[in-house]
Design a protein around this motif. Sequence first.
Motif, PDB file in Angstrom:
ATOM      1  N   LEU A  93       0.817  -1.205   0.000  1.00 23.94           N
ATOM      2  CA  LEU A  93       0.000   0.000   0.000  1.00 23.94           C
ATOM      3  C   LEU A  93       0.860   1.268   0.000  1.00 23.94           C
ATOM      4  CD1 LEU A  93      -2.875   1.217   0.207  1.00 23.94           C
ATOM      5  CD2 LEU A  93      -2.633   1.062   2.707  1.00 23.94           C
ATOM      6  N   HIS A  94       2.026   1.193   0.705  1.00 26.40           N
ATOM      7  CA  HIS A  94       2.829   2.403   0.897  1.00 26.40           C
ATOM      8  C   HIS A  94       4.177   2.332   0.175  1.00 26.40           C
ATOM      9  CE1 HIS A  94       0.000   3.876   3.928  1.00 26.40           C
ATOM     10  NE2 HIS A  94       0.017   2.666   4.474  1.00 26.40           N
ATOM     11  N   ASP A  95       4.346   1.386  -0.774  1.00 26.10           N
ATOM     12  CA  ASP A  95       5.604   1.242  -1.512  1.00 26.10           C
ATOM     13  C   ASP A  95       6.795   1.120  -0.569  1.00 26.10           C
ATOM     14  OD1 ASP A  95       4.388   1.383  -4.031  1.00 26.10           O
ATOM     15  OD2 ASP A  95       4.400   3.581  -3.988  1.00 26.10           O
ATOM     16  N   GLY A  96       6.633   0.253   0.421  1.00 25.40           N
ATOM     17  CA  GLY A  96       7.684   0.075   1.420  1.00 25.40           C
ATOM     18  C   GLY A  96       8.302  -1.301   1.366  1.00 25.40           C
ATOM     19  N   ALA A  97       8.934  -1.706   2.461  1.00 24.28           N
ATOM     20  CA  ALA A  97       9.594  -3.001   2.566  1.00 24.28           C
ATOM     21  C   ALA A  97       9.147  -3.708   3.833  1.00 24.28           C
ATOM     22  CB  ALA A  97      11.110  -2.829   2.570  1.00 24.28           C
ATOM     23  N   VAL A  98       9.178  -5.030   3.780  1.00 25.27           N
ATOM     24  CA  VAL A  98       8.942  -5.857   4.960  1.00 25.27           C
ATOM     25  C   VAL A  98      10.293  -6.130   5.605  1.00 25.27           C
ATOM     26  CG1 VAL A  98       8.076  -8.070   5.809  1.00 25.27           C
ATOM     27  CG2 VAL A  98       6.915  -6.909   3.904  1.00 25.27           C
ATOM     28  N   VAL A  99      10.349  -6.105   6.928  1.00 26.14           N
ATOM     29  CA  VAL A  99      11.581  -6.397   7.665  1.00 26.14           C
ATOM     30  C   VAL A  99      11.302  -7.534   8.636  1.00 26.14           C
ATOM     31  CG1 VAL A  99      13.357  -5.507   9.229  1.00 26.14           C
ATOM     32  CG2 VAL A  99      12.374  -4.012   7.460  1.00 26.14           C
ATOM     33  N   ALA A 100      12.151  -8.565   8.626  1.00 19.81           N
ATOM     34  CA  ALA A 100      12.011  -9.711   9.531  1.00 19.81           C
ATOM     35  C   ALA A 100      13.059  -9.620  10.618  1.00 19.81           C
ATOM     36  CB  ALA A 100      12.174 -11.016   8.759  1.00 19.81           C
ATOM     37  N   ALA A 101      12.644  -9.651  11.882  1.00 19.31           N
ATOM     38  CA  ALA A 101      13.556  -9.622  13.014  1.00 19.31           C
ATOM     39  C   ALA A 101      13.493 -10.966  13.731  1.00 19.31           C
ATOM     40  CB  ALA A 101      13.193  -8.487  13.968  1.00 19.31           C
ATOM     41  N   GLY A 102      14.602 -11.708  13.699  1.00 17.40           N
ATOM     42  CA  GLY A 102      14.625 -13.022  14.345  1.00 17.40           C
ATOM     43  C   GLY A 102      15.730 -13.883  13.791  1.00 17.40           C
ATOM     44  N   GLY A 103      15.702 -15.175  14.130  1.00 14.04           N
ATOM     45  CA  GLY A 103      16.683 -16.124  13.636  1.00 14.04           C
ATOM     46  C   GLY A 103      16.354 -16.591  12.226  1.00 14.04           C
ATOM     47  N   ASP A 104      17.167 -17.514  11.697  1.00 14.12           N
ATOM     48  CA  ASP A 104      16.965 -17.986  10.327  1.00 14.12           C
ATOM     49  C   ASP A 104      15.587 -18.614  10.140  1.00 14.12           C
ATOM     50  OD1 ASP A 104      19.433 -17.120   9.396  1.00 14.12           O
ATOM     51  OD2 ASP A 104      20.439 -19.011   9.855  1.00 14.12           O
TER      52      ASP A 104
END
Length: 324
Positions: free
Chosen positions: A80-91
């Motif tokens: 919706l906002h032309d952004g990025a997803v960020v994942a915080a955690g282990g593999d």
Amino acid sequence: MSTSTAVAAAPPHVENPPWSLTAPLFVVLNGGSGHVEAQERVATVKRVFQEADRTHELLEVSDPQHLPQAISRAIDLARLHDGAVVAAGGDGTINAVVQQVLPTGLPLGILPQGTFNYFGRNHGISSDIEEATRSLLTAHLKRVQVGLINEQAFIVNASMGLYPTLLQDREAFKQRFGRSRVVALFASLATMLREHRDWVIKLTLDDTTHTIVTPTLFVGNNALQMAQIGIPEAPALQERQLVAIAVKPVGKLAMLGLLLRGALGQLGDADKVSSFAFTSLTVSPRRPHRPKRMKVATDGEVIWMDTPLHFRPSPRPLWLLVPQ
């Protein structure tokens, strides 16, 4: 089985997704049910983004069962906002996010927080939460290969046989003694000293077929991990290929010796280990029985999967945000 290297197919042309250094970031982060360390990570991420006046939203997850919904929400917001997803955690957590992000073509950032963090380290991303968060502020896009096993994505490795059992034992040890590389090593030793099954499996490798006997088959998609244990085909991962490792049947002491060789970066020199690069590999278990489903491991998570198992690089790349 003889070592084989297939000719890499030309990658399909895929346009880079649009990216701006002011694009909003939507972070999926496990809040840890109020654990102090996890809450400190949340506070650090918020502070860094707020100091930089970067538009962001944190989607905290305290129950792993709610992780898929949080990822889906982050994807909707990023679209919706032309952004990025960020994942915080282990593999394992990053893998769960990759499963949903890969088909969308959206940019993905990571804040690696696991025990080994092979994926983040392979792409120069710090495991220090503040440093990794700051690097997102000036990150650029990098095309990254993802492996597939029966269309399930993996970013580091996937395996069958003894290795999934080792991972389950390691998780049990971590629950009792904490998460550290020392605990992981002792868990591996305990697994190796138990009785293990040898599998007879048919391998359809690109255009050829082989039958081998092995206690475990391991497929890697991480050049750092492959180089660290001494597998010579590690460079093939830069050529749109995956790398398989098969161990010949050995006794308990010999298996411990192989574990030691891997720790010393000499596994590829062992005469009881076969490794090869490929673009397509189908694994069909033959004995001791022909299961319709079997236990496999993907990026440290153990799941059940229908047989035969088909491994290949994903034709679609992952667009990863990496430090300048």
